[in-house]
Every structure is written in C-alpha cells, then in structure tokens.
Design an enzyme around this catalytic site. Sequence first.
Site, short mmCIF file in Angstrom:
data_model
loop_
_atom_site.label_atom_id
_atom_site.label_comp_id
_atom_site.label_asym_id
_atom_site.label_seq_id
_atom_site.Cartn_x
_atom_site.Cartn_y
_atom_site.Cartn_z
N GLY A 1 12.86 33.89 1.07
CA GLY A 1 12.62 33.56 2.48
C GLY A 1 12.41 32.08 2.70
NE ARG B 1 19.51 24.40 6.28
CZ ARG B 1 19.18 24.92 5.10
NH1 ARG B 1 19.65 24.40 3.98
NH2 ARG B 1 18.36 25.95 5.03
CG ASP C 1 18.36 31.95 -3.00
OD1 ASP C 1 18.84 32.21 -4.11
OD2 ASP C 1 17.64 30.95 -2.79
P1 AMP Z 1 15.94 26.64 -3.14
O1 AMP Z 1 15.91 26.55 -4.62
O2 AMP Z 1 15.84 25.32 -2.49
O3 AMP Z 1 17.07 27.44 -2.63
O4 AMP Z 1 14.61 27.41 -2.72
C1 AMP Z 1 14.27 28.65 -3.26
C2 AMP Z 1 13.05 29.25 -2.58
O5 AMP Z 1 11.90 28.43 -2.79
C3 AMP Z 1 13.18 29.39 -1.07
O6 AMP Z 1 12.57 30.60 -0.72
C4 AMP Z 1 12.41 28.22 -0.55
O7 AMP Z 1 11.93 28.43 0.74
C5 AMP Z 1 11.29 28.10 -1.56
N1 AMP Z 1 10.75 26.74 -1.64
C6 AMP Z 1 11.34 25.65 -2.18
N2 AMP Z 1 10.57 24.55 -2.04
C7 AMP Z 1 9.45 24.95 -1.39
C8 AMP Z 1 8.26 24.27 -0.95
N3 AMP Z 1 8.09 22.97 -1.10
N4 AMP Z 1 7.31 25.02 -0.33
C9 AMP Z 1 7.50 26.34 -0.14
N5 AMP Z 1 8.58 27.03 -0.53
C10 AMP Z 1 9.55 26.35 -1.15
MG MG Z 2 17.79 27.92 -0.94
#
Ligand code: AMP
Ligand code: MG
Length: 486
Positions: free
Chosen positions: A84, A170, A246
Amino acid sequence: MFKFDNSYSRLPENFYERIDPIAVKNPKLIRFNKLLAEEIGLDPIKDNNHLETIFSGNVLPKDSDPIALAYAGHQFGHFVPQLGDGRAVLLGEVSNHDGFRFDIQLKGSGPTSFSRGGDGRAPLGPVIREYIMSEAMHFLNIPTTRSLAMVATDELVSRETLLPGGVLTRIASSHIRVGTFEYFAAQGDQKNLKLLADYAINRHYSNIDESNNRYQIFLESVCDKQASLIAKWMEVGFIHGVMNTDNTSISGETIDYGPCAFMDSYHPETVFSSIDHHGRYAYGNQPNIGQWNLARLSECLLPLIDNDSNKAITIAEEILDSFGRKFEDYWFNGMCEKIGLPGSKKNNRALLQDLLKLMQKNQSDFTLTFWYLSEYIENQNCDLKKQFTSNNEIDSWLIKWEKALKQEKKTKTKIKESMLKVNPAYIPRNHQVEKAIYEALNNYDYSYMDRLTLLLEKPYDYKPENIEFMMPPENGDQNYQTFCGT
Ligand code: AMP
Ligand code: MG
C-alpha cells in the site's frame, strides 16, 4: 485549479485508507512543470505564490479527497499481502480536454496505515531523481508516470544519515498495479476483485465490451501493453531496477523510479541497484520478469476468466505463452529501426544480434553506438569506430549492414533521418543525474538540474555545443550504484 472527479475514492473502503497529507515545515517549490499542468487540463495558474502549499500537502485543494491506496505485491519473488501507499496520498483525479483522466498524487506526504514502520517521507535527492528520470522517459516516447512539481522542505529525513526532505507530485493515468489485484485475490475477496477488474477495464481498456470473455481480453491487453513497454525500455538501455509486481502498472506506464538507471556500456547483465544481488532485475532479464509478473496477474484473474478452473488455466497459459512472441516482435521491430532496417526480415534480425554481440564484447556505449551509426550513413569519419577496440569486426559488420540498407531502396538521408528519430543523442546519464542532485542538495543550485531537464525534453535534437551531455563518464559507470530510498 483542479477540477476533481475522484472515481477511485468512490470504490468501497477496502480499496484505500482515507488520510490527509501531514504538513511539512517551510515548503519551497523548486520545480513546477507548466507544460504538464496544461496537458492534464489544470486551470491556468494565476497565482504562483501558493503552489508550494498545495504541492507539499500543507493546504488541501478544494474537492480533493486524499486516500492512500491498498495493494499487495511480490517483492523480489516473495509475496507480501499488504504493502500500500506508505508514503503517498492520492489527492484526486482530473481530466483534460481530450477526456484523459489523471491521478494527482503526493509522494513523501507523511505516514499512512500502510507505512509499516516507515516515516512516510521522501528525501529530496530521490525526488529530484524521479523528476528527471520520469520526464526524460516521457520525452523518449515511453509510457510513464510523470512529475508535476517538486517541493523541498525544511525537515530532515532519517536514512543512513540525515537528509533534506522533499515532496514529489506524481501524475499517473492510474495507480492500479498488478499488486492491487493480488491484494484482493490473496484475501479470496472475489467481489472486490471483480469490481477492481471492471474499474480497470473501464478506465484503461474501455474498448473491451461486456462479453463473457472480457477478463481474458483484459489479461491479453495488459500483457500486450507490458510487452510493448519493456521492449521500449530495452531500446533505450533503461533498467527499471525493481520490477516487483507492486511496481507494475496495469495501464502499461513505467512506474516507481527508485533504483532505475540507464546503461552506458552495453551488457545484458548490467545491474545498478544496490539490493539486487542476484541480478533478478538486470537489463537483459527484464522481459522474463515482465512475464513472471503477468503470470501473477493471471493467477488473480483465473476465477473471473472461467468458473471451470482447468479451462481458465488453459486460457491464461496461452496468453502468457504469447507474451514471449509479442515481446520479441516489439523488440525486434524497435531495435531494427535503430539500425534503419525493418524488423520483419530474418536477415535484419540476425544483423542486429551480431551488432549487439560486438557491442558487448567491446563494451560499447549503448546510446552513442546507435547514434553514431545513424551519423555514419552520411559521414564515415564520425566517431562510430571509437566504440570498438579494433576495426576488423565492426568493418565487416558494416559491409553487411550497408548491403542490407541498399535493399531497402531508400535514400541515405531518409534512412539517417528515420534512425535519428529513434536513436537519442541524450539520455539521463548517471553521472549527470548525480551532479544535478549534488548541486541542488549541497549548493542549493538548481541550474544544472534545469539545464539537464531542458535538454532531455529534446533528446533527439543534437546540438554540438551540448556534446558534454552526450558523453559517458570518462572512467565508465561499472561501479555505479542506485538505491531504492524515495
Ligand atoms: P517501493 O520499493 O518504493 O516500491 O516501496 C515498497 C513499499 O514500501 C510501498 O508500500 C511503500 O509505500 C513503502 N515505503 C517505502 N518507503 C517508505 C517510507 N519512507 N515510509 C513508509 N513506507 C514506505
Ligand atoms: Mg512501489
């Protein structure tokens, strides 16, 4: 400014969490993308003074209905039932004059119930990176989410060290991911799964009618979009870096610019991401992973495709099998265009593969080789051969290539022109992107970033005075590493 019509937030509450962005200290607008604002149909912006309050999330625009979207996903092959939006909120949707609908999302807008211990924030460096990369992809004619605004905050974000914070706005044609389908499928929630599929069809594949096999056609359409997208990535040397389910958009846009990078020297095994230890998301592995991700989508859709699960599996397998062929056709056609030849001919395909083998052996720069090849047609003294350590092999390849070109019965000028439409002079090279970020973070100087983004708006428009932006770093980028960390 925004005329919101928020269709996603009218879906049932299991699809999202209603949550406002958390205000930041002292937001400063460091970039507003006026052209994009026009494209997505925002009202002409009269009062520029207050944009930073909106694009930081400090002030909610009228009629926005902020939500954090629920989704699951396979990360490096492992299923996580709930991911999410942990650091993003969707403010709402707008439509432009042509009826295209866009999500407006703030990234780095504070924690949500999906944050899983994360701070919900984004460091400014990765925000700038996503802005540069996503806009560059758009101007390379590759479907992508885009960047409307960047805000720097006066807050520090704690990663390995303390970093300046930022918020990115975005724009996406939607934020529905393969992982959104996995979210409901894993819960056995067929009602919402169907609702999601119908919503996605209506929003992205509205040509699909109400027939019995509409979910089968939907799967075929998503596969087709992904095959075409990944082929386009390959044609410019783009490595996404974290092709988790995702991060795979149902609309077929490139999404989630974390550890992505463009390759300088050509090698299919190129990996830049610091966490991709086994090369799962290496340049040359991207089509395989694309197919793997679509297999996860097809598993979710089986109950919608047919009540008889054996029948549904047979149908889905056929669709997945055809992904390889589809990708190959897109890729050969696109790559052969780069050498000025139609990809439909076997001989041209073989010629292309011979060139790639030579490029790999000689560690040739991917972008420069194709660009100089276009030049070579009318100027045999150009720097093409500098991309090869010895002349013998490339010389004999060039003889075969020129013979194939002659068969096309087009003038040299025409061939060169068409090649230069698909062989960019400029890509966001890693060392330049790093320099733009360094200057912004350390010297509060955005001039290099401005110059780079401006140049990347016309990647095919070669100008001799910008030669420095064409070149790879002197010592190559073999040790270059990228990090997830937005
Ligand atoms: P990503 O690897 O960027 O696709 O992110 C994977 C998951 O980690 C997603 O659910 C993001 O919303 C969550 N996420 C990444 N960075 C953060 C952050 N700084 N704080 C909270 N959730 C994060
Ligand atoms: Mg992501």
